[in-house]
Design an enzyme around this catalytic site. Structure first.
Site, PDB file in Angstrom:
ATOM      1  N   GLU A  31      -5.115  -2.250  14.037  1.00 35.87           N
ATOM      2  CA  GLU A  31      -5.757  -1.266  12.815  1.00 35.87           C
ATOM      3  C   GLU A  31      -7.023  -0.894  13.504  1.00 35.87           C
ATOM      4  O   GLU A  31      -7.859  -1.653  13.947  1.00 35.87           O
ATOM      5  CB  GLU A  31      -5.822  -1.859  11.440  1.00 35.87           C
ATOM      6  CG  GLU A  31      -4.679  -2.305  10.743  1.00 35.87           C
ATOM      7  CD  GLU A  31      -5.130  -2.637   9.512  1.00 35.87           C
ATOM      8  OE1 GLU A  31      -6.187  -2.617   9.137  1.00 35.87           O
ATOM      9  OE2 GLU A  31      -4.089  -3.471   8.892  1.00 35.87           O
ATOM     10  N   ASN A  65      -7.940  -6.057  14.266  1.00 35.19           N
ATOM     11  CA  ASN A  65      -8.242  -5.056  13.307  1.00 35.19           C
ATOM     12  C   ASN A  65      -9.747  -4.961  13.293  1.00 35.19           C
ATOM     13  O   ASN A  65     -10.508  -5.689  13.026  1.00 35.19           O
ATOM     14  CB  ASN A  65      -7.911  -5.438  11.821  1.00 35.19           C
ATOM     15  CG  ASN A  65      -6.184  -5.393  11.856  1.00 35.19           C
ATOM     16  OD1 ASN A  65      -5.521  -4.993  12.580  1.00 35.19           O
ATOM     17  ND2 ASN A  65      -5.674  -5.635  10.353  1.00 35.19           N
ATOM     18  N   GLN A  91       0.982  -1.141   0.137  1.00 39.76           N
ATOM     19  CA  GLN A  91       0.066  -0.055   0.213  1.00 39.76           C
ATOM     20  C   GLN A  91       0.821   1.265  -0.172  1.00 39.76           C
ATOM     21  O   GLN A  91       0.294   2.230  -0.389  1.00 39.76           O
ATOM     22  CB  GLN A  91      -0.941  -0.022   1.109  1.00 39.76           C
ATOM     23  CG  GLN A  91      -2.026  -1.287   0.911  1.00 39.76           C
ATOM     24  CD  GLN A  91      -2.929  -0.941   2.202  1.00 39.76           C
ATOM     25  OE1 GLN A  91      -2.725  -1.857   3.230  1.00 39.76           O
ATOM     26  NE2 GLN A  91      -4.074  -0.443   2.021  1.00 39.76           N
ATOM     27  N   TYR A 136     -13.139  -2.284  12.210  1.00 38.33           N
ATOM     28  CA  TYR A 136     -13.491  -1.103  11.714  1.00 38.33           C
ATOM     29  C   TYR A 136     -14.872  -0.639  11.799  1.00 38.33           C
ATOM     30  O   TYR A 136     -15.463   0.372  11.842  1.00 38.33           O
ATOM     31  CB  TYR A 136     -13.178  -1.212  10.101  1.00 38.33           C
ATOM     32  CG  TYR A 136     -11.797  -0.960  10.002  1.00 38.33           C
ATOM     33  CD1 TYR A 136     -11.298   0.319   9.573  1.00 38.33           C
ATOM     34  CD2 TYR A 136     -10.888  -2.067   9.746  1.00 38.33           C
ATOM     35  CE1 TYR A 136     -10.116   0.524   9.216  1.00 38.33           C
ATOM     36  CE2 TYR A 136      -9.527  -1.973   9.495  1.00 38.33           C
ATOM     37  CZ  TYR A 136      -8.929  -0.913   9.312  1.00 38.33           C
ATOM     38  OH  TYR A 136      -7.627  -0.316   9.058  1.00 38.33           O
ATOM     39  N   ASN A 160      -1.694 -10.778   8.469  1.00 37.82           N
ATOM     40  CA  ASN A 160      -2.623 -10.003   8.684  1.00 37.82           C
ATOM     41  C   ASN A 160      -3.992 -10.507   8.078  1.00 37.82           C
ATOM     42  O   ASN A 160      -3.884 -10.830   6.968  1.00 37.82           O
ATOM     43  CB  ASN A 160      -2.161  -8.700   7.984  1.00 37.82           C
ATOM     44  CG  ASN A 160      -3.209  -7.491   7.964  1.00 37.82           C
ATOM     45  OD1 ASN A 160      -3.450  -7.126   9.153  1.00 37.82           O
ATOM     46  ND2 ASN A 160      -3.917  -7.125   6.764  1.00 37.82           N
ATOM     47  N   GLU A 161      -4.837 -10.460   9.009  1.00 36.41           N
ATOM     48  CA  GLU A 161      -6.274 -10.786   8.497  1.00 36.41           C
ATOM     49  C   GLU A 161      -6.448 -12.024   7.635  1.00 36.41           C
ATOM     50  O   GLU A 161      -6.882 -11.773   6.133  1.00 36.41           O
ATOM     51  CB  GLU A 161      -6.911  -9.721   7.876  1.00 36.41           C
ATOM     52  CG  GLU A 161      -6.880  -8.086   8.715  1.00 36.41           C
ATOM     53  CD  GLU A 161      -7.611  -7.074   8.092  1.00 36.41           C
ATOM     54  OE1 GLU A 161      -7.909  -7.371   6.882  1.00 36.41           O
ATOM     55  OE2 GLU A 161      -7.736  -6.105   8.752  1.00 36.41           O
ATOM     56  N   TRP A 218      -4.914   3.070  11.782  1.00 36.10           N
ATOM     57  CA  TRP A 218      -4.874   2.828  10.127  1.00 36.10           C
ATOM     58  C   TRP A 218      -4.930   4.040   9.593  1.00 36.10           C
ATOM     59  O   TRP A 218      -6.590   4.416   9.624  1.00 36.10           O
ATOM     60  CB  TRP A 218      -5.566   1.808   9.889  1.00 36.10           C
ATOM     61  CG  TRP A 218      -5.400   1.356   8.303  1.00 36.10           C
ATOM     62  CD1 TRP A 218      -5.892   1.936   7.225  1.00 36.10           C
ATOM     63  CD2 TRP A 218      -4.260   0.659   7.893  1.00 36.10           C
ATOM     64  NE1 TRP A 218      -5.529   1.549   6.340  1.00 36.10           N
ATOM     65  CE2 TRP A 218      -4.394   0.826   6.291  1.00 36.10           C
ATOM     66  CE3 TRP A 218      -3.157   0.086   8.266  1.00 36.10           C
ATOM     67  CZ2 TRP A 218      -3.461   0.010   5.511  1.00 36.10           C
ATOM     68  CZ3 TRP A 218      -2.257  -0.642   7.547  1.00 36.10           C
ATOM     69  CH2 TRP A 218      -2.354  -0.523   6.164  1.00 36.10           C
ATOM     70  N   GLU A 252      -5.610   1.914  -1.390  1.00 35.77           N
ATOM     71  CA  GLU A 252      -6.595   1.022  -0.462  1.00 35.77           C
ATOM     72  C   GLU A 252      -7.174  -0.133  -1.372  1.00 35.77           C
ATOM     73  O   GLU A 252      -8.400  -0.156  -1.812  1.00 35.77           O
ATOM     74  CB  GLU A 252      -8.000   2.026  -0.089  1.00 35.77           C
ATOM     75  CG  GLU A 252      -8.790   1.321   0.665  1.00 35.77           C
ATOM     76  CD  GLU A 252      -8.441   0.427   1.557  1.00 35.77           C
ATOM     77  OE1 GLU A 252      -7.365   0.723   2.586  1.00 35.77           O
ATOM     78  OE2 GLU A 252      -9.121  -0.569   2.049  1.00 35.77           O
ATOM     79  N   TRP A 253      -6.221  -0.955  -1.648  1.00 41.25           N
ATOM     80  CA  TRP A 253      -6.666  -2.453  -2.548  1.00 41.25           C
ATOM     81  C   TRP A 253      -7.777  -2.053  -3.620  1.00 41.25           C
ATOM     82  O   TRP A 253      -7.154  -1.017  -4.313  1.00 41.25           O
ATOM     83  CB  TRP A 253      -7.249  -3.253  -1.444  1.00 41.25           C
ATOM     84  CG  TRP A 253      -6.176  -3.363  -0.116  1.00 41.25           C
ATOM     85  CD1 TRP A 253      -6.555  -2.928   1.120  1.00 41.25           C
ATOM     86  CD2 TRP A 253      -4.818  -3.872  -0.351  1.00 41.25           C
ATOM     87  NE1 TRP A 253      -5.523  -3.341   1.804  1.00 41.25           N
ATOM     88  CE2 TRP A 253      -4.380  -3.824   0.897  1.00 41.25           C
ATOM     89  CE3 TRP A 253      -4.136  -4.533  -1.183  1.00 41.25           C
ATOM     90  CZ2 TRP A 253      -3.178  -4.313   1.591  1.00 41.25           C
ATOM     91  CZ3 TRP A 253      -2.798  -5.289  -0.876  1.00 41.25           C
ATOM     92  CH2 TRP A 253      -2.268  -4.840   0.486  1.00 41.25           C
ATOM     93  N   PHE A 275      -7.546   6.904   4.141  1.00 40.75           N
ATOM     94  CA  PHE A 275      -7.488   6.327   5.474  1.00 40.75           C
ATOM     95  C   PHE A 275      -6.531   7.004   6.512  1.00 40.75           C
ATOM     96  O   PHE A 275      -6.351   6.966   7.619  1.00 40.75           O
ATOM     97  CB  PHE A 275      -7.287   4.989   5.752  1.00 40.75           C
ATOM     98  CG  PHE A 275      -8.589   4.338   5.400  1.00 40.75           C
ATOM     99  CD1 PHE A 275      -9.390   3.634   6.495  1.00 40.75           C
ATOM    100  CD2 PHE A 275      -8.934   3.531   4.129  1.00 40.75           C
ATOM    101  CE1 PHE A 275     -10.463   3.016   6.280  1.00 40.75           C
ATOM    102  CE2 PHE A 275      -9.872   2.808   3.924  1.00 40.75           C
ATOM    103  CZ  PHE A 275     -10.626   2.308   5.109  1.00 40.75           C
TER     104      PHE A 275
HETATM  105  C1  GAL Z   1      -7.597  -3.662   6.544  1.00 43.40           C
HETATM  106  C2  GAL Z   1      -6.337  -3.879   5.836  1.00 43.40           C
HETATM  107  C3  GAL Z   1      -5.520  -2.669   5.494  1.00 43.40           C
HETATM  108  C4  GAL Z   1      -6.448  -1.462   5.184  1.00 43.40           C
HETATM  109  C5  GAL Z   1      -7.689  -1.234   6.131  1.00 43.40           C
HETATM  110  C6  GAL Z   1      -8.713  -0.331   5.297  1.00 43.40           C
HETATM  111  O1  GAL Z   1      -8.537  -4.743   6.452  1.00 43.40           O
HETATM  112  O2  GAL Z   1      -5.452  -4.857   6.677  1.00 43.40           O
HETATM  113  O3  GAL Z   1      -4.435  -2.905   4.561  1.00 43.40           O
HETATM  114  O4  GAL Z   1      -6.638  -1.708   3.979  1.00 43.40           O
HETATM  115  O5  GAL Z   1      -8.329  -2.711   5.981  1.00 43.40           O
HETATM  116  O6  GAL Z   1      -9.586  -0.757   4.526  1.00 43.40           O
END
Ligand code: GAL
Length: 461
Positions: A369, A296, A19, A298, A166-167, A415, A422-423, A431
């Site tokens: 995160e 992580n 990223q 969100y 990670n995840e 994060w 962002e992928w 972010f």
């Molecule tokens: C997580 C991921 C991060 C970042 C974040 C926000 O799932 O580990 O790389 O992209 O979400 O979408």
């Protein structure tokens, strides 16, 4: 909001290699599955890619200075497997890749910032996708353990905090189920097999760390799993069970094996042969293989029982394969949303922390995160992201309440340190607490960086 967190609480910021680094084919780096995925038209918004990203590869000093100014004591970043091992295998080591991470680690330590290193943040060497079928291959967990060994060997004298994966949920569901992330496979059985191999990879790497390197260098190692909170939609048993099931299919899928040695019963019961089994030896290797839980987190959704709703083929919600869980997910239309359309629900974070503490016997937890994306603008050289300041404040208040109720939350990483790739959403979703101008690559602290910096230095009253 005054900082009343414990004195030794770890404050940090996080990023990942693909990223931010850029330099996608420089100094001997091999391609990863994300380099390849981005080349398929339509996979990433505006067909963007991480070839340059934030150009962090060439800006170590500048980026460590951002961290130093912020005042964080820890920085979580990931190592790109194919920068160190261009074709994924230890036979060919790219020393320029090792040099890059050495430089970064040394710069961090000189700035009094602890490196927290993630070994796998989704950028599998492309060679291993092609030759080994990626995470579906039988050899992949051993290949990961070999790679981890190289990292411990070269960096273990200075890196004291390691995160293997990670995840895993994202690797499995988004990469091998929905196909929206690399390698883009669509299947309703492959996620369980890929996830199985990810868990074995974690356990094997930890075993090497503990046997070979811990006695010399010490340090901690764990896994980072992601989870949203699931709140029962209605105050009735069927919805309470649905929410519990959803959490087990999300978080316990990858956390029960490392704390308890096996998958949750509800998954075994519902999935039958779709879920691979661990041998007795593998269970023993897995159980106790994480010194802490990396979380992580969100967002939050309501969960309700989906019985009686007929589904034609697999339905994917944000929580995995819905038909396997028999769960319906929804949100309250009054909840505030980020630009990812994710609901802002701080109490969900607190409830999740309490749920984890309860299920796993109150382990050390680090939020590795948490953050949000908004449509930030730079106006006259400043970015007033007050919505992000609010987000961080309210989530931190929820964390503090969890600590006050006995949860062993030991650290928090925002994060992200800076806007980045962002992928599948590309660069539009921001972010960062630093604004990145993707034309000039200039970094500017947003209001949130200023607030977070003051907060962690105890300068907010
Ligand atoms: C997580 C991921 C991060 C970042 C974040 C926000 O799932 O580990 O790389 O992209 O979400 O979408």
């Amino acid at each position: 909001m005054k900082n009343t967190f414990p004195k030794n609480f770890i404050w940090g910021a996080a990023t990942s290699a693909y990223q931010i680094e850029g330099a996608a084919a420089e100094d001997g780096k091999g391609p990863s599955i994300w380099d390849a995925f981005c080349q398929i038209p339509g996979k990433v918004a505006k067909n963007e890619h991480g070839n340059i990203a934030c150009d962090h590869y060439h800006r170590i000093e500048e980026d460590v200075a951002l961290l130093k100014n912020l005042g964080v004591k820890a920085y979580r970043f990931s190592i790109a497997w194919s920068r160190i091992l261009p074709n994924g295998r230890v036979k060919k080591i790219n020393h320029k890749g090792i040099d890059f991470y050495n430089k970064l680690i040394d710069a961090l330590i000189a700035a009094d910032i602890q490196p927290w290193v993630t070994l796998y943040h989704w950028d599998l060497p492309l060679a291993l996708q092609m030759e080994e079928n990626g995470w579906l291959g039988e050899n992949i967990s051993d290949l990961f353990a070999d790679y981890a060994d190289i990292c411990f060997k070269h960096f273990g004298d200075r890196v004291k905090n390691w995160i293997t994966i990670n995840e895993a949920w994202v690797v499995a569901i988004l990469g091998y189920g929905q196909g929206v992330f690399a390698p883009g496979k669509i299947s309703n059985t492959a996620p369980y097999k890929a996830g199985h191999h990810v868990l074995l990879a974690h356990a094997k790497a930890v075993n090497i760390f503990r046997k070979k390197y811990f006695p010399i260098h010490g340090g901690k190692i764990g896994i980072t799993n992601n989870c949203d909170w699931r709140e029962p939609l209605m105050d009735k048993q069927a919805d309470k069970d649905a929410a519990q099931r959803a959490l087990e299919f999300f978080f316990a899928w990858f956390t029960d094996p490392v704390f308890k040695g096996d998958y949750p019963k509800v998954m075994k019961d519902r999935l039958g042969e779709k879920l691979p089994q661990f041998s007795a030896e593998e269970k023993a290797l897995l159980k106790g293989s994480s010194d802490f839980i990396g979380l992580n987190h969100y967002t939050t959704m309501y969960a309700s029982d989906a019985s009686g709703i007929t589904q034609d083929g697999p339905i994917y919600g944000n929580g995995g394969i819905s038909e396997d869980q028999n769960v319906n997910l929804s949100v309250d239309k009054n909840w505030k949303r980020t630009s990812m359309n994710w609901a802002v629900v701080p109490w969900g974070c607190k409830n999740l922390l309490l749920w984890i503490a309860d299920r796993y016997d109150n382990p050390d937890i680090y939020i590795t995160e948490n953050g949000c994306s908004y449509n930030d603008q730079l106006v006259d050289g400043a970015c007033e992201d007050n919505n992000r300041v609010d987000f961080i404040q309210t989530y931190l208040a929820a964390c503090k309440e969890a600590i006050d109720q006995g949860v062993n939350l030991k650290g928090y990483f925002i994060w992200s340190l800076m806007d980045n790739f962002e992928w599948a959403s590309g660069y539009e979703k921001r972010f960062g607490i630093h604004f990145v101008d993707f034309e000039t690559l200039e970094r500017t602290p947003k209001a949130s960086a200023k607030w977070y910096g003051k907060f962690i230095k105890n300068e907010v009253t």
